[in-house]
Structure formats: C-alpha cells, structure tokens
Design a protein around this motif. Structure first.
Motif, PDB file in Angstrom:
ATOM      1  N   ARG A  76      49.058  30.038  38.085  1.00  0.00           N
ATOM      2  CA  ARG A  76      49.918  29.069  39.238  1.00  0.00           C
ATOM      3  C   ARG A  76      51.024  29.707  39.832  1.00  0.00           C
ATOM      4  O   ARG A  76      51.421  29.478  40.692  1.00  0.00           O
ATOM      5  N   LYS A  77      51.666  30.597  39.267  1.00  0.00           N
ATOM      6  CA  LYS A  77      52.823  31.095  39.853  1.00  0.00           C
ATOM      7  C   LYS A  77      52.860  32.728  40.212  1.00  0.00           C
ATOM      8  O   LYS A  77      53.607  33.059  40.697  1.00  0.00           O
ATOM      9  N   TYR A  78      51.299  33.037  40.663  1.00  0.00           N
ATOM     10  CA  TYR A  78      51.188  34.350  41.050  1.00  0.00           C
ATOM     11  C   TYR A  78      51.652  34.212  42.525  1.00  0.00           C
ATOM     12  O   TYR A  78      51.456  33.312  43.374  1.00  0.00           O
ATOM     13  N   THR A  79      52.446  35.278  42.861  1.00  0.00           N
ATOM     14  CA  THR A  79      52.884  35.532  44.287  1.00  0.00           C
ATOM     15  C   THR A  79      52.223  36.820  44.947  1.00  0.00           C
ATOM     16  O   THR A  79      51.927  37.941  44.164  1.00  0.00           O
ATOM     17  N   GLU A  80      51.790  36.765  46.037  1.00  0.00           N
ATOM     18  CA  GLU A  80      51.021  37.907  46.664  1.00  0.00           C
ATOM     19  C   GLU A  80      52.157  38.664  47.784  1.00  0.00           C
ATOM     20  O   GLU A  80      51.825  38.904  48.833  1.00  0.00           O
ATOM     21  N   ASP A  81      53.295  39.043  46.994  1.00  0.00           N
ATOM     22  CA  ASP A  81      54.301  39.582  47.947  1.00  0.00           C
ATOM     23  C   ASP A  81      54.202  41.130  47.894  1.00  0.00           C
ATOM     24  O   ASP A  81      55.056  41.726  48.227  1.00  0.00           O
ATOM     25  N   MET A  82      52.939  41.562  47.515  1.00  0.00           N
ATOM     26  CA  MET A  82      52.857  43.343  47.526  1.00  0.00           C
ATOM     27  C   MET A  82      51.702  43.289  48.340  1.00  0.00           C
ATOM     28  O   MET A  82      51.075  42.567  48.645  1.00  0.00           O
ATOM     29  N   SER A  83      51.444  44.506  48.826  1.00  0.00           N
ATOM     30  CA  SER A  83      50.346  44.928  49.644  1.00  0.00           C
ATOM     31  C   SER A  83      49.245  44.828  48.718  1.00  0.00           C
ATOM     32  O   SER A  83      48.931  44.690  47.590  1.00  0.00           O
ATOM     33  N   TYR A  84      48.042  44.427  49.550  1.00  0.00           N
ATOM     34  CA  TYR A  84      46.627  44.391  49.102  1.00  0.00           C
ATOM     35  C   TYR A  84      46.364  45.634  48.274  1.00  0.00           C
ATOM     36  O   TYR A  84      45.794  45.513  47.136  1.00  0.00           O
ATOM     37  N   TYR A  85      46.673  46.865  48.634  1.00  0.00           N
ATOM     38  CA  TYR A  85      46.188  48.154  47.919  1.00  0.00           C
ATOM     39  C   TYR A  85      47.116  48.001  46.806  1.00  0.00           C
ATOM     40  O   TYR A  85      46.316  48.331  45.816  1.00  0.00           O
ATOM     41  N   ASN A  86      48.410  47.595  46.511  1.00  0.00           N
ATOM     42  CA  ASN A  86      49.093  47.772  45.299  1.00  0.00           C
ATOM     43  C   ASN A  86      48.463  46.792  44.396  1.00  0.00           C
ATOM     44  O   ASN A  86      48.269  47.070  43.165  1.00  0.00           O
ATOM     45  N   GLN A  87      48.108  45.447  44.972  1.00  0.00           N
ATOM     46  CA  GLN A  87      47.505  44.497  44.020  1.00  0.00           C
ATOM     47  C   GLN A  87      46.146  44.991  43.105  1.00  0.00           C
ATOM     48  O   GLN A  87      45.808  44.857  42.145  1.00  0.00           O
ATOM     49  N   MET A  88      45.302  45.974  44.254  1.00  0.00           N
ATOM     50  CA  MET A  88      43.963  46.238  43.714  1.00  0.00           C
ATOM     51  C   MET A  88      44.267  47.341  42.982  1.00  0.00           C
ATOM     52  O   MET A  88      43.310  47.502  41.686  1.00  0.00           O
ATOM     53  N   LYS A  89      45.250  48.403  43.005  1.00  0.00           N
ATOM     54  CA  LYS A  89      45.417  49.208  41.818  1.00  0.00           C
ATOM     55  C   LYS A  89      45.947  48.689  40.526  1.00  0.00           C
ATOM     56  O   LYS A  89      45.389  49.111  39.629  1.00  0.00           O
ATOM     57  N   GLY A  90      46.763  47.706  40.754  1.00  0.00           N
ATOM     58  CA  GLY A  90      46.982  47.013  39.217  1.00  0.00           C
ATOM     59  C   GLY A  90      45.638  46.253  38.862  1.00  0.00           C
ATOM     60  O   GLY A  90      45.408  46.335  37.474  1.00  0.00           O
ATOM     61  N   LEU A  91      44.970  45.614  39.501  1.00  0.00           N
ATOM     62  CA  LEU A  91      43.735  44.879  38.972  1.00  0.00           C
ATOM     63  C   LEU A  91      42.693  45.944  38.469  1.00  0.00           C
ATOM     64  O   LEU A  91      42.051  45.649  37.655  1.00  0.00           O
ATOM     65  N   TYR A  92      42.620  47.028  39.128  1.00  0.00           N
ATOM     66  CA  TYR A  92      41.826  48.154  38.752  1.00  0.00           C
ATOM     67  C   TYR A  92      42.148  48.524  37.134  1.00  0.00           C
ATOM     68  O   TYR A  92      41.233  48.597  36.341  1.00  0.00           O
ATOM     69  N   THR A  93      43.382  48.511  36.964  1.00  0.00           N
ATOM     70  CA  THR A  93      43.873  49.174  35.796  1.00  0.00           C
ATOM     71  C   THR A  93      43.523  48.041  34.690  1.00  0.00           C
ATOM     72  O   THR A  93      42.907  48.271  33.397  1.00  0.00           O
ATOM     73  N   PHE A  94      43.842  46.625  34.927  1.00  0.00           N
ATOM     74  CA  PHE A  94      43.595  45.712  34.273  1.00  0.00           C
ATOM     75  C   PHE A  94      42.037  45.571  33.765  1.00  0.00           C
ATOM     76  O   PHE A  94      41.585  45.335  32.590  1.00  0.00           O
ATOM     77  N   ILE A  95      41.258  45.790  34.798  1.00  0.00           N
ATOM     78  CA  ILE A  95      39.612  45.552  34.774  1.00  0.00           C
ATOM     79  C   ILE A  95      39.179  46.531  33.857  1.00  0.00           C
ATOM     80  O   ILE A  95      38.363  46.326  32.959  1.00  0.00           O
ATOM     81  N   SER A  96      39.817  47.697  33.879  1.00  0.00           N
ATOM     82  CA  SER A  96      39.155  48.884  33.226  1.00  0.00           C
ATOM     83  C   SER A  96      39.551  48.666  31.749  1.00  0.00           C
ATOM     84  O   SER A  96      38.690  49.204  30.935  1.00  0.00           O
ATOM     85  N   MET A  97      40.722  48.416  31.508  1.00  0.00           N
ATOM     86  CA  MET A  97      41.029  48.013  30.037  1.00  0.00           C
ATOM     87  C   MET A  97      40.082  47.025  29.569  1.00  0.00           C
ATOM     88  O   MET A  97      39.633  47.277  28.283  1.00  0.00           O
ATOM     89  N   HIS A  98      39.845  45.778  30.201  1.00  0.00           N
ATOM     90  CA  HIS A  98      38.875  44.892  29.496  1.00  0.00           C
ATOM     91  C   HIS A  98      37.578  45.396  29.685  1.00  0.00           C
ATOM     92  O   HIS A  98      36.851  45.203  28.532  1.00  0.00           O
ATOM     93  N   LEU A  99      37.033  46.322  30.394  1.00  0.00           N
ATOM     94  CA  LEU A  99      35.679  46.877  30.473  1.00  0.00           C
ATOM     95  C   LEU A  99      35.717  48.013  29.138  1.00  0.00           C
ATOM     96  O   LEU A  99      34.629  47.826  28.369  1.00  0.00           O
ATOM     97  N   ASN A 100      36.904  48.471  28.702  1.00  0.00           N
ATOM     98  CA  ASN A 100      36.875  49.329  27.421  1.00  0.00           C
ATOM     99  C   ASN A 100      36.653  48.372  26.168  1.00  0.00           C
ATOM    100  O   ASN A 100      36.143  49.135  25.325  1.00  0.00           O
ATOM    101  N   LEU A 101      37.074  47.117  26.245  1.00  0.00           N
ATOM    102  CA  LEU A 101      36.986  46.346  25.085  1.00  0.00           C
ATOM    103  C   LEU A 101      35.717  45.667  25.098  1.00  0.00           C
ATOM    104  O   LEU A 101      35.597  44.604  24.141  1.00  0.00           O
ATOM    105  N   ARG A 102      34.767  45.638  25.962  1.00  0.00           N
ATOM    106  CA  ARG A 102      33.591  44.561  25.971  1.00  0.00           C
ATOM    107  C   ARG A 102      33.013  44.753  24.571  1.00  0.00           C
ATOM    108  O   ARG A 102      32.168  43.649  24.371  1.00  0.00           O
ATOM    109  N   ASN A 103      32.751  45.572  23.953  1.00  0.00           N
ATOM    110  CA  ASN A 103      31.549  45.792  22.805  1.00  0.00           C
ATOM    111  C   ASN A 103      32.708  44.823  21.765  1.00  0.00           C
ATOM    112  O   ASN A 103      31.809  44.103  20.776  1.00  0.00           O
ATOM    113  N   TYR A 104      33.819  44.775  21.579  1.00  0.00           N
ATOM    114  CA  TYR A 104      34.740  43.938  20.551  1.00  0.00           C
ATOM    115  C   TYR A 104      34.787  42.548  21.279  1.00  0.00           C
ATOM    116  O   TYR A 104      34.613  41.777  20.327  1.00  0.00           O
TER     117      TYR A 104
END
Length: 158
Positions: A76-104
């Motif tokens: 709810r307090k998320y701000t899009e004050d960064m470029s789309y590219y920078n947001q996607m780099k952060g999101l990619y890292t975040f998604i990768s972490m969760h993909l690695n933990l799927r089995n658990y």
C-alpha cells in the motif's frame, strides 16, 4: 488489522525498501513485509535475511505436519519512483529467491497474501503470476476492504 493483534513481534528487519516483522502466535508465524520499492541492492539484502529466516524456520518446524507460515507483502505504500528497469532487476532477484524455495513451500507455507492499493497493481501481479512465477501455494491479492476477511480465514487454506 485486528487479526494481527493476536500475534507478537518476535523479530524485525528494516531497509529503505522493505520493513519486515516476524509475528508469532503459538506455532503460527507471519512474515509481514511492508514493501516501499524494489531497489535491487536492498532486495538483495532482504533475500539474504529471508533465506536465513526461512532456514531457521525450517529447522525449528521439521516435526510439524501442518503448514504454519504465512507470507504477507503489504504494497500500500509502494512507490514507483525508480525506473522500470531497476524495479524489474529487484523483482527478478526476489522471484529467483522464491523459486529456489518452492519445494519447501509445499510443506511449510500456508499461503502468501499481497495487499495492494489499486487495480493497476492487481493487473501487474496477474502478469507476474502467469508469466514469471507460478506459485506452489495459494496467493491472495487483496485490497484494504478484504484484508481482514482474508487474514481471519487464511489458516483454513488446505
């Protein structure tokens, strides 16, 4: 949120992108994350914290047969004050972490709740969950109006 008042803060983690509280009530735990932005450097640090937290959680709950961990991402307090590219780099890292933990997650995670403030965000997450990340456990995307109802029944998720 009334439901969360039944939980005690056991641990906190803060960065300029994500503020996290580990909430406990008996064997039930909620990792409540207030996401402010997806700055890649801060997301990387959060992922290190999260992996340590989840490893500790797995060890502590090895003998539990029921899922007890709930992830909440409050945007709810998320701000899009960064470029789309920078947001996607952060999101990619975040998604990768969760993909690695799927089995658990299949055995430890009740569900993930994402609290959003507008329809545009819902469309964004629909795209993410149909193209980049297919969750192994239920994900509920809710607004302010539905959050209390969602949280009060979430531990009934099969």
């Amino acid at each position: 949120m009334e439901f969360l008042s039944n939980f005690q803060i056991a641990e906190t983690y803060k960065s300029s992108s994500i503020d996290t509280k580990v909430l406990k009530n008996g064997k039930k735990q909620i990792l409540y994350n207030e996401v402010l932005n997806l700055d890649k450097d801060n997301v990387d640090k959060y992922c290190v914290y999260y992996n340590r937290f989840f490893e500790d959680y797995r060890k502590q709950t090895e003998s539990l047969s029921k899922r007890k961990l709930l992830l909440v991402y409050d945007l709810r307090k998320y701000t899009e004050d960064m470029s789309y590219y920078n947001q996607m780099k952060g999101l990619y890292t975040f998604i990768s972490m969760h993909l690695n933990l799927r089995n658990y997650y299949e055995y430890k995670l009740v569900a993930t709740v994402i609290i959003i403030s507008n329809e545009k965000m819902e469309q964004f997450f629909d795209t993410i969950f149909t193209s980049l990340y297919t969750p192994i456990r239920p994900i509920k995307i809710v607004t302010d109006e539905k959050i209390q109802e969602c949280l009060s029944t979430i531990y009934d998720t099969p």
